[in-house]
Design a protein around this motif. Sequence first.
Motif, PDB file in Angstrom:
ATOM      1  N   ILE A  95       0.814  -1.217   0.000  1.00 29.59           N
ATOM      2  CA  ILE A  95       0.000   0.000   0.000  1.00 29.59           C
ATOM      3  C   ILE A  95       0.845   1.264   0.000  1.00 29.59           C
ATOM      4  CG2 ILE A  95      -1.678   1.331   1.363  1.00 29.59           C
ATOM      5  CD1 ILE A  95      -2.802  -1.346   2.335  1.00 29.59           C
ATOM      6  N   ILE A  96       1.956   1.254   0.742  1.00 29.65           N
ATOM      7  CA  ILE A  96       2.692   2.489   1.018  1.00 29.65           C
ATOM      8  C   ILE A  96       3.982   2.612   0.231  1.00 29.65           C
ATOM      9  CG2 ILE A  96       3.847   3.809   2.852  1.00 29.65           C
ATOM     10  CD1 ILE A  96       1.891   2.502   4.826  1.00 29.65           C
ATOM     11  N   ALA A  97       4.662   1.526  -0.039  1.00 30.29           N
ATOM     12  CA  ALA A  97       6.015   1.581  -0.605  1.00 30.29           C
ATOM     13  C   ALA A  97       6.032   2.188  -2.005  1.00 30.29           C
ATOM     14  CB  ALA A  97       6.626   0.186  -0.630  1.00 30.29           C
ATOM     15  N   THR A  98       7.164   2.800  -2.348  1.00 33.14           N
ATOM     16  CA  THR A  98       7.381   3.256  -3.712  1.00 33.14           C
ATOM     17  C   THR A  98       7.617   2.036  -4.606  1.00 33.14           C
ATOM     18  OG1 THR A  98       9.778   3.403  -3.459  1.00 33.14           O
ATOM     19  CG2 THR A  98       8.476   5.358  -2.826  1.00 33.14           C
ATOM     20  N   GLU A  99       7.581   2.252  -5.915  1.00 32.70           N
ATOM     21  CA  GLU A  99       7.805   1.132  -6.817  1.00 32.70           C
ATOM     22  C   GLU A  99       9.199   0.549  -6.626  1.00 32.70           C
ATOM     23  OE1 GLU A  99       6.910  -1.839  -9.158  1.00 32.70           O
ATOM     24  OE2 GLU A  99       5.481  -0.301  -8.494  1.00 32.70           O
ATOM     25  N   ALA A 100      10.189   1.428  -6.409  1.00 34.46           N
ATOM     26  CA  ALA A 100      11.553   0.939  -6.185  1.00 34.46           C
ATOM     27  C   ALA A 100      11.637   0.121  -4.902  1.00 34.46           C
ATOM     28  CB  ALA A 100      12.525   2.112  -6.136  1.00 34.46           C
ATOM     29  N   GLN A 101      10.949   0.567  -3.845  1.00 33.75           N
ATOM     30  CA  GLN A 101      10.944  -0.172  -2.580  1.00 33.75           C
ATOM     31  C   GLN A 101      10.231  -1.512  -2.731  1.00 33.75           C
ATOM     32  OE1 GLN A 101       9.085   2.824  -0.145  1.00 33.75           O
ATOM     33  NE2 GLN A 101      11.036   3.582   0.658  1.00 33.75           N
ATOM     34  N   LYS A 102       9.172  -1.539  -3.523  1.00 31.82           N
ATOM     35  CA  LYS A 102       8.472  -2.803  -3.745  1.00 31.82           C
ATOM     36  C   LYS A 102       9.377  -3.819  -4.435  1.00 31.82           C
ATOM     37  CE  LYS A 102       3.818  -0.834  -3.988  1.00 31.82           C
ATOM     38  NZ  LYS A 102       2.652  -0.557  -4.864  1.00 31.82           N
ATOM     39  N   GLN A 103      10.136  -3.358  -5.397  1.00 34.10           N
ATOM     40  CA  GLN A 103      11.031  -4.274  -6.108  1.00 34.10           C
ATOM     41  C   GLN A 103      12.149  -4.767  -5.195  1.00 34.10           C
ATOM     42  OE1 GLN A 103      10.474  -5.625  -9.072  1.00 34.10           O
ATOM     43  NE2 GLN A 103       8.551  -4.467  -9.120  1.00 34.10           N
ATOM     44  N   ARG A 104      12.647  -3.881  -4.339  1.00 33.95           N
ATOM     45  CA  ARG A 104      13.781  -4.240  -3.488  1.00 33.95           C
ATOM     46  C   ARG A 104      13.369  -5.069  -2.276  1.00 33.95           C
ATOM     47  NH1 ARG A 104      18.241  -0.019  -0.885  1.00 33.95           N
ATOM     48  NH2 ARG A 104      19.357  -1.580   0.384  1.00 33.95           N
ATOM     49  N   TYR A 105      12.187  -4.756  -1.704  1.00 34.80           N
ATOM     50  CA  TYR A 105      11.796  -5.410  -0.454  1.00 34.80           C
ATOM     51  C   TYR A 105      10.566  -6.302  -0.580  1.00 34.80           C
ATOM     52  CZ  TYR A 105      15.108  -2.174   1.688  1.00 34.80           C
ATOM     53  OH  TYR A 105      16.248  -1.484   2.019  1.00 34.80           O
ATOM     54  N   LEU A 106       9.517  -5.823  -1.216  1.00 35.37           N
ATOM     55  CA  LEU A 106       8.285  -6.605  -1.286  1.00 35.37           C
ATOM     56  C   LEU A 106       8.446  -7.848  -2.156  1.00 35.37           C
ATOM     57  CD1 LEU A 106       5.325  -7.132  -0.716  1.00 35.37           C
ATOM     58  CD2 LEU A 106       4.734  -5.477  -2.510  1.00 35.37           C
ATOM     59  N   ALA A 107       9.049  -7.705  -3.313  1.00 34.23           N
ATOM     60  CA  ALA A 107       9.154  -8.834  -4.241  1.00 34.23           C
ATOM     61  C   ALA A 107       9.877 -10.039  -3.624  1.00 34.23           C
ATOM     62  CB  ALA A 107       9.833  -8.388  -5.539  1.00 34.23           C
ATOM     63  N   PRO A 108      11.070  -9.862  -3.038  1.00 35.41           N
ATOM     64  CA  PRO A 108      11.726 -11.033  -2.427  1.00 35.41           C
ATOM     65  C   PRO A 108      11.022 -11.529  -1.170  1.00 35.41           C
ATOM     66  CG  PRO A 108      13.033  -9.044  -2.065  1.00 35.41           C
ATOM     67  CD  PRO A 108      11.955  -8.677  -3.029  1.00 35.41           C
ATOM     68  N   LEU A 109      10.331 -10.631  -0.454  1.00 37.05           N
ATOM     69  CA  LEU A 109       9.582 -11.055   0.727  1.00 37.05           C
ATOM     70  C   LEU A 109       8.375 -11.891   0.308  1.00 37.05           C
ATOM     71  CD1 LEU A 109       9.324 -10.784   3.831  1.00 37.05           C
ATOM     72  CD2 LEU A 109       7.915  -8.750   3.446  1.00 37.05           C
ATOM     73  N   ALA A 110       7.684 -11.453  -0.743  1.00 30.98           N
ATOM     74  CA  ALA A 110       6.504 -12.169  -1.217  1.00 30.98           C
ATOM     75  C   ALA A 110       6.861 -13.540  -1.777  1.00 30.98           C
ATOM     76  CB  ALA A 110       5.782 -11.343  -2.275  1.00 30.98           C
ATOM     77  N   SER A 111       8.031 -13.664  -2.357  1.00 36.52           N
ATOM     78  CA  SER A 111       8.433 -14.935  -2.949  1.00 36.52           C
ATOM     79  C   SER A 111       8.989 -15.913  -1.922  1.00 36.52           C
ATOM     80  CB  SER A 111       9.503 -14.690  -4.022  1.00 36.52           C
ATOM     81  OG  SER A 111      10.728 -14.271  -3.435  1.00 36.52           O
ATOM     82  N   GLY A 112       9.245 -15.423  -0.703  1.00 33.27           N
ATOM     83  CA  GLY A 112       9.807 -16.272   0.339  1.00 33.27           C
ATOM     84  C   GLY A 112      11.320 -16.321   0.348  1.00 33.27           C
ATOM     85  N   GLU A 113      11.960 -15.493  -0.486  1.00 34.36           N
ATOM     86  CA  GLU A 113      13.433 -15.477  -0.521  1.00 34.36           C
ATOM     87  C   GLU A 113      14.026 -14.879   0.740  1.00 34.36           C
ATOM     88  OE1 GLU A 113      14.999 -13.776  -4.191  1.00 34.36           O
ATOM     89  OE2 GLU A 113      13.044 -14.160  -5.120  1.00 34.36           O
TER      90      GLU A 113
END
Length: 407
Positions: free
Chosen positions: A102-120
Amino acid sequence: MSAPAQDVEALRLRTRDFIRDVVIPAEPGPDVRLSEELRDALMAAAKDAGVFAPHVAREYGGQGVPIEHWSPIFQEAGYSPIGPSVLNCMAPDEGNMHMLGIIATEAQKQRYLAPLASGEVRSCFAMTEPHPGAGSDPDALRTEAVKVAGGWLINGHKRFISGAEVAGFSIVMARNDAGDGVPAGATMLLVDMDNPGIRVGQQIHAIDRAIAGGHPHVHLEDCFVADDAVLGAPGEGFRYAQVRLGPARLTHCMRWLGLARRSLDIVLDRAEAREIFGHRIADLGIAQDMIAQSVIDIETSDAIITKTAALLERDPKAGSALSSIAKVHCSEAVFRVIDRAIQLCGGDGVTDRLPLASYMNEVRPFRIYDGSNETHKWAISRRASSRRRKEVAAGAARMDVVDGDVW
């Protein structure tokens, strides 16, 4: 049935089958933590089965289910103590994913959300502090973030930071002063756990085992992060916290309600199979009363979760307020269900012959985690009193414009 409802029901059934057929046979013994190797293998199986990360947007590898439909799926996941971790919908990661989305910038989503969502990677949320710092009262926040050239300098001491030992990054809540156009308040900052200014301290040995990484102290000492580490806007951290905390309270309710359902199933099977004084336990009135009370606790919890989840989708502020009521009710109801199951199972209930005692250890802290129930009851009472004062004032105003006796 609408297409979305059909999709949700199909996912619930796939999740139910996956938990029972794959996860439960792989469960470690009572009070034994899930190993990283087993979690990785089960997560891969969950992805193959199409049940991984039900709450995450499809673009990040999840199932894209909106929050109002999370409950039946999260309950199926919670039927096993390790199910939410395997499906990557366990605290604190699930709450962090929701807030980042909801809050993160697109760059933050790529750096933090994407690997967190994938379980990495895993994460933690660093808000709670040693007394007299922030605990149930976030306004007591003492950790400080000072604006410096090119970024922020964070100093503070956190405690009971769930998952910190295995986290790849932390969302740190820190108080900031006004300056450079930034209002005084709190700021959320993304801090990589390999940052030299942050270190995990002494572990706190709590009775629960489901959250990997425990609940240790975390120390921030002249921890520098760049300006792009700010999550959302500086000074708005307390407002953003509600984006996370309301849904996070509710998802705890969902997961633990799944464990309550399993506890009831265990005792129902035993009551059918065991006899005492020449009668099946299931035929004894006192056992029937205890079982009925547990069914009532489960169904009322399910109902308030469903109502709160729908409200969070429409009106997050009102939903967050109702989540306090849901948290108090569900945490106490789930405890009662498991406690009754232990009682009905007699001596075996308090031993490792059955998993019920370990379930009790998991759910008991929920009356303290995410704000103690007593703190929530205080807030619930204040809101009720405030609402009634407004209703009375509005009624008095209406009386002023009506002739004659109104009451």
